[in-house]
Design an enzyme around this catalytic site. Sequence first.
Site, PDB file in Angstrom:
ATOM      1  N   SER A 162     -20.249  -0.283  11.495  1.00 46.40           N
ATOM      2  CA  SER A 162     -19.317   0.317  10.547  1.00 46.40           C
ATOM      3  C   SER A 162     -18.026  -0.516  10.541  1.00 46.40           C
ATOM      4  O   SER A 162     -18.075  -1.704  10.218  1.00 46.40           O
ATOM      5  CB  SER A 162     -19.063   1.790  10.902  1.00 46.40           C
TER       6      SER A 162
ATOM      7  N   ASP B 262     -27.812   4.504   3.000  1.00 42.93           N
ATOM      8  CA  ASP B 262     -26.443   4.773   3.456  1.00 42.93           C
ATOM      9  C   ASP B 262     -25.587   5.219   2.273  1.00 42.93           C
ATOM     10  O   ASP B 262     -25.376   4.467   1.329  1.00 42.93           O
ATOM     11  CB  ASP B 262     -25.866   3.508   4.093  1.00 42.93           C
TER      12      ASP B 262
ATOM     13  N   HIS C  38     -26.116   6.004   7.466  1.00 46.42           N
ATOM     14  CA  HIS C  38     -25.112   5.235   8.204  1.00 46.42           C
ATOM     15  C   HIS C  38     -25.365   5.237   9.714  1.00 46.42           C
ATOM     16  O   HIS C  38     -24.893   4.349  10.416  1.00 46.42           O
ATOM     17  CB  HIS C  38     -23.725   5.799   7.905  1.00 46.42           C
TER      18      HIS C  38
END
Length: 744
Positions: A611, A686, A718
């Site tokens: 991320s 995602d 995610h």
Amino acid sequence: MAAAGAGLTILAGAAMAKPGATPVAATTPELTLERVFASPDLAGGQPQALRLSPDGTLLTSVRPREDERNRFDLWAMDTRTGQSRMLVDSRKVGSGAALSEAEKMQRERDRSKTGKTGILDYDWAPDGKSILVPVDGELFVATLDGAVRRLEGTKGALNPVVSPRGGYVSFVRDQNLWTRPAGGGEARPVTTEGKGTVHFGEAEFVAQEEMHRRTGYWWSPDDRLIAVERFDEAPVRVFTRASIGATGTSIYEQRYPAAGTPNVLVDLFIMKPDGSGKVKVDLGSDPDIYLARVDWLPDGSALLVQRQSRDQRTLDMLRVDPATGKSTVLFTERAGEKSWINLSDAYQPLKDGSLIWRSERDGFAHLYRWKAGAWTQLTKGPWVVDALIAVDEAKGRLVFTGNRDGVLEKHLYALDLARPGEPVRLDEAGWTLSGVSADGTGTRFIISRSNPSQPKQTYLADANGKRIAWVNENAVAGDHPYAPFLASHRPTQFGTIKAADGTPLHWEMITPVLEKNKRYPVFFMHYGGPGSQDVWRDWPGNMPLRQFLVDQGWIVFQVDNRGSENRGKAFEDAIWHAMGTVEVDDQLAGAAYLKTLPFVDPDKIAIYGWSYGGYLTLKMMEQHPGVFAAGISGAPVTDWTLYDTHYTERYMGDPTRDAAAYRGSSALETAERISDPLLIMHGMADDNVFLDNTTAFAARMQQADKPFEMMLYPGKAHGAVRDIHPWTTMLAFLDRHVKKSDAK
């Protein structure tokens, strides 16, 4: 160990073996990657969603099954005897039906629920005789004798609660708010206009993902009224998102508020439980605002609404008359120069009309009391208050968590409200609290804590923090799942280095048993984004994974850079309109420090992040080629104009007004500078960091004829990194590109 001038401080984790200890006997079982991801969880079964019954006699929680670490059942412990029993078996009442797309996405945004199933939440009836339990998209009522009944007409229910007086069960379905009399009867819609782009009773995407607001409706304390959010997504840009699965692809027309583009239009209404008597709340003349928080005063006489400006530099506290919807501004928080307002849940209205309020106005997050326009600061110093846990108005006592005893530990403190002075710590030193809840006035606390040698344990404590009973002692002994591997557990070391401006940066490191004259490769982890802190004196969720890496000969290392939280606003504000700058510099300082250590192989430092951490991997490799042996970037944001408004504009501003800052922060602009081995990974479903980020980056690398490796995960969102395959892929990549010379 450190070079001169490195500003090194080392503190070993409690009760652990020291570096250089005698190697573990060969009979110690091998910790494998397969065991790390298998059931039961190596950290021990961790109860979640812990709550006290209204009369305090039961402590309820959801607990993972021994044979299925990600499936949870509802349990209750008698606080008088310590005896525990299962109240609801999720396998017996659950239908196994697929969740709605809305609930799947809600769970994805609530990271604590990602990848889990069964019973993840529940709500006590105020009389303490029953519990509302959602399972597989339907609602059930469980009584204390173990009986469970399904509530008909609640399939597809989102955000269910029992009203404060217990008269109703409410939930959201089909974009409208519904209520059902608790005593029986049919569920009926409170609102009927929700359809298309219009939603009632829900929290919009950025409220869930970035503002930590999970609901869009709020009951008055007497059950007479409900404040209901209405939002319209019509202005929001439509992204065509392909959710690519193993057996097919679903196409979603997802309205996603990318930085610099329109947000939803938000309104707030007050109405009766049957939908009548609707009154619109005056939120001001500017429609481009955020509805940050909504709360009723304890007597139900008014509504408190926090209104945040689009640029997040102003936060108004509104007092709303529920009869007319008229609002008045009680006070306003304003950000300092090159800064922003952080939202918080650390506030509480009191019966005398005053308000306990967390503010960063003096540069650190502290508690204040507002009363009739006057402010009294209750806590002060170069440390931060994290959460307000309880207020006992009769005794004039408030209890909160914070890091007054050091930035690496979070503790529980009590303060005299009438004569605020030095807070009194209620829990033991040497631990980090990961969760605290209490009854209304703080006579009982549920405390969860850990340290580097003890996975999370939870206990019930009295008003002074003294342990009454263990909820989950979780001692690593006997048949505890981690007990067979305890002998090989390596200690976590802590220290500091200095940033370029002299700011101390905290790091942590785990090493194998060090052999003389041998140098080791480094698995350099990072996240580094705002609103985070990674270096704690605790047992992190991935501790067994870290120990596995150490068993494989890696040193595991990470450092908290400027821009992260819990160090005051100046430390955090360093990234103002400059993402991908000071974080990279500070992570590079960590690498420079590692290269001074005699047991580190300076040519074998690999970086990994997911991320925001994946974004930093790319920026570090672009800005400093040759420093790292290889890099792994998971689900990275590569272009901040592709990420959402509330998060991105808070730190970077409006891209239509500050395009240069966005260009400078982009990982696409200088992608061709990457010359070291790179592995990029992403979930193909995602909905948070769109796959577009990775495909755009891949295209840039291909256009520049730059080699790299990529692994995509069909059907994964995610949190794809929570599975085993990403780690087997990473380790194979590192074996090829970092450990390759070990065989020479």
